[in-house]
Design a protein around this motif. Structure first.
Motif, PDB file in Angstrom:
ATOM      1  N   ASP A   1      -9.360   6.183  -1.772  1.00 27.52           N
ATOM      2  CA  ASP A   1     -10.020   6.577  -3.022  1.00 27.52           C
ATOM      3  C   ASP A   1      -9.098   7.418  -3.899  1.00 27.52           C
ATOM      4  O   ASP A   1      -9.525   8.384  -4.550  1.00 27.52           O
ATOM      5  N   GLY A   2      -7.815   7.063  -3.893  1.00 25.56           N
ATOM      6  CA  GLY A   2      -6.846   7.768  -4.726  1.00 25.56           C
ATOM      7  C   GLY A   2      -6.413   9.119  -4.205  1.00 25.56           C
ATOM      8  O   GLY A   2      -5.584   9.792  -4.823  1.00 25.56           O
ATOM      9  N   LYS A   3      -6.916   9.547  -3.051  1.00 26.07           N
ATOM     10  CA  LYS A   3      -6.578  10.844  -2.472  1.00 26.07           C
ATOM     11  C   LYS A   3      -5.566  10.649  -1.347  1.00 26.07           C
ATOM     12  O   LYS A   3      -5.822   9.913  -0.396  1.00 26.07           O
TER      13      LYS A   3
ATOM     14  N   ASP B   1       0.851  -1.191   0.000  1.00 32.61           N
ATOM     15  CA  ASP B   1       0.000   0.000   0.000  1.00 32.61           C
ATOM     16  C   ASP B   1       0.884   1.237   0.000  1.00 32.61           C
ATOM     17  O   ASP B   1       2.112   1.155   0.181  1.00 32.61           O
ATOM     18  N   ALA B   2       0.283   2.394  -0.186  1.00 35.86           N
ATOM     19  CA  ALA B   2       1.043   3.631  -0.333  1.00 35.86           C
ATOM     20  C   ALA B   2       1.838   3.977   0.914  1.00 35.86           C
ATOM     21  O   ALA B   2       2.935   4.535   0.819  1.00 35.86           O
TER      22      ALA B   2
ATOM     23  N   CYS C   1      -4.860   2.319   0.734  1.00 34.42           N
ATOM     24  CA  CYS C   1      -4.883   1.598   2.021  1.00 34.42           C
ATOM     25  C   CYS C   1      -6.128   0.721   2.159  1.00 34.42           C
ATOM     26  O   CYS C   1      -6.067  -0.340   2.787  1.00 34.42           O
ATOM     27  N   ALA C   2      -7.238   1.166   1.608  1.00 34.42           N
ATOM     28  CA  ALA C   2      -8.465   0.356   1.562  1.00 34.42           C
ATOM     29  C   ALA C   2      -8.672  -0.033   0.105  1.00 34.42           C
ATOM     30  O   ALA C   2      -9.149   0.753  -0.701  1.00 34.42           O
TER      31      ALA C   2
ATOM     32  N   GLU D   1       4.372  12.265  -6.421  1.00 37.01           N
ATOM     33  CA  GLU D   1       3.795  11.763  -7.672  1.00 37.01           C
ATOM     34  C   GLU D   1       3.171  10.382  -7.515  1.00 37.01           C
ATOM     35  O   GLU D   1       2.585   9.853  -8.463  1.00 37.01           O
ATOM     36  N   ASN D   2       3.277   9.789  -6.329  1.00 33.45           N
ATOM     37  CA  ASN D   2       2.710   8.471  -6.042  1.00 33.45           C
ATOM     38  C   ASN D   2       3.139   7.422  -7.071  1.00 33.45           C
ATOM     39  O   ASN D   2       2.329   6.790  -7.744  1.00 33.45           O
TER      40      ASN D   2
END
Length: 494
Positions: free
Chosen positions: A291-293, A179-180, A217-218, A193-194
């Motif tokens: 949700d990508g945020k 996960d991030a 994360c989810a 920039e993920n």
């Protein structure tokens, strides 16, 4: 399906906790595993110990709850961060012991990279400093030491932090993902920039084919092997332990701060959508991504917190069980003012001195076990004050000045009162102190649709006790100045 199974794989033990639909603990299991110290400053785990204890405790928690596996809607994972595992994609077998986050073997490499002028670029992109704490230089050491670059470039090998290793084994090798928040601790991930950073990977000669897919994360991390629990169960939540604790403490608003006291101590300050570059040698990192945020945080890492109590028990034999440290400390002669700087594996934030080692100041002929215990517990409060000062300097609008605490040492009333005293700020201890596992469970349950959105979840956070500062300003200033003097002497002696 009304339960969530949280896996909490830590530095000294693996745990599993089963939560119900209202996020109440139903059952849990825990199992310790050996630590390996092949050389001074080196710390390793057998990756198979991490996996076997995780599988055993997960099954044990389900059995103790007396529920069928079809009552488990999803699994959430939280884990010790920065620890590196390298394995063969075909056989699934590790190629070396895991190199643990505490390990300092790459200190010289980090110094060489700093001297070559690479730290500013790495810090700007990853939010991290060039320190052996992080995964990237550990992975480079493995590839160099084992001469595995050709196999890595051929795509035969897989790298992961502990979450990726567990996901791989839980899914029978079908999923190689992270996960991030865990990716953000590797020194290889561009948090602005993920994405994995090509330039840093090239600098460290790390083939991109080694790296796992990075998810929210989810998110969907695959299904477990059916033989583990009698049926496939989706893995829907993953976060590094300190980020999971941030979620479990419901620190969703910018300016909120939590501190977790486990083997080490880790404080995170939510900075919202702002990626704040630290001017005080803290880390900029990802708090969570939903949700990508991306929500960012400032983090301060202390390497020795609860581990100092383990040292009192295992190293000095002053206590038999960790909870005995508090009554022993209460017997101490406070007038002696013994100061312990527990730099057993170096100093973390905001000093970042891997070459330092522990020191004790102010000993007298009358100093004994009680004074050692008091100095050990106080050292955790002093180190937290260091982080507190740095965070508030980096982020002046740091919320309401309240610190939320969790982890094993948070159960010590004496320690938490000293923490409030030395900070000069309220310290809040929640009713549910298993916030790391709670955060992992919440993330999985959020994805599964079992638990509410973050703001509603935050309203369920409940205070067990607030510790208000009782120390006068003069005493606080005097004690902290003595601590700063002791740290300076420790650094000068390195």
């Amino acid at each position: 399906m009304t339960h969530i199974l949280a896996i909490d794989q830590g530095t000294t033990s693996s745990r599993a906790i089963l939560f119900d639909a209202k996020l109440r603990i139903v059952a849990q299991a825990q199992e310790e595993f050996p630590q390996h110290f092949p050389h001074s400053g080196w710390v390793e785990h057998d990756p198979m110990d991490l996996w076997s204890t995780t599988a055993a405790t997960a099954r044990a928690a389900v059995e103790r709850a007396g529920v069928r596996s079809d009552a488990i809607k999803a699994i959430g994972i939280t884990n010790q961060r920065e620890t590196v595992v390298l394995w063969d994609r075909k056989t699934g077998k590790p190629l070396h012991n895991a190199i643990v986050w505490q390990d300092r073997r790459t200190a010289e490499l980090c110094a060489q990279l700093r001297d070559a002028g690479h730290e500013d670029m790495i810090r700007t992109r990853t939010g991290l400093l060039l320190d052996p704490y992080f995964s990237g230089t550990k992975l480079k050491w493995l590839l160099d030491h084992l001469k595995l670059h050709d196999r890595a470039r051929a795509g035969e090998l897989a790298f992961g932090t502990v979450d990726s290793w567990l996901i791989w084994n839980l899914t029978g090798g079908r999923v190689h993902a992270t996960d991030a928040t865990n990716a953000a601790r590797t020194l290889l991930y561009n948090i602005a920039e993920n994405r994995w950073d090509d330039d840093i990977c090239a600098l460290l000669d790390i083939p991109m084919s080694l790296l796992p897919e990075v998810k929210d994360c989810a998110d969907d991390f695959g299904m477990t092997r059916p033989d583990l629990f009698g049926r496939e169960i989706p893995i829907l939540g993953v976060a590094g332990d300190q980020q999971a604790a941030t979620v479990g403490q419901a620190c969703f608003e910018s300016g909120m701060m939590k501190s977790t006291y486990g083997t080490g101590c880790f404080a995170l300050l939510n900075t919202g959508a702002d990626l704040v570059p630290s001017q005080n040698r803290l880390l900029s990192t990802i708090a969570y991504r939903l949700d990508g945020k991306t929500t960012y945080a400032l983090e301060g890492s202390i390497f020795i917190a609860g581990a100092v109590v383990q040292w009192l028990r295992d190293g000095l034999g002053l206590i038999r069980h960790a909870p005995e440290s508090q009554p022993l400390a209460e017997q101490a002669d406070a007038a002696q003012g013994v100061i312990m700087v527990p730099a057993f594996t170096g100093l973390g934030a905001p000093y970042w001195r891997p070459d330092c080692r522990g020191a004790i100041f102010g000993l007298t002929r009358n100093s004994g076990p009680a004074e050692f215990a008091r100095a050990a517990l106080e050292s955790v409060g002093y180190q937290t004050r260091d982080l507190w000062e740095a965070m508030r300097a980096d982020w002046p609008d740091a919320g309401d000045g309240v610190l939320r605490v969790d982890g094993g040492m948070a159960a010590s009333d004496w320690s938490m009162q000293f923490l409030a005293d030395i900070l000069g700020a309220p310290v809040d201890r929640p009713e549910v102190t298993e916030t790391t596992a709670l955060g992992a469970a919440y993330l999985a349950g959020l994805r599964a649709g079992l638990y509410p959105q973050p703001q509603e979840f935050a309203r369920s956070w409940a205070l067990e006790r607030r510790f208000d500062p009782q120390m006068d300003d003069k005493t606080r200033a005097t004690k902290y100045a003595r601590w700063q003097k002791a740290v300076k002497a420790t650094i000068e002696a390195a």
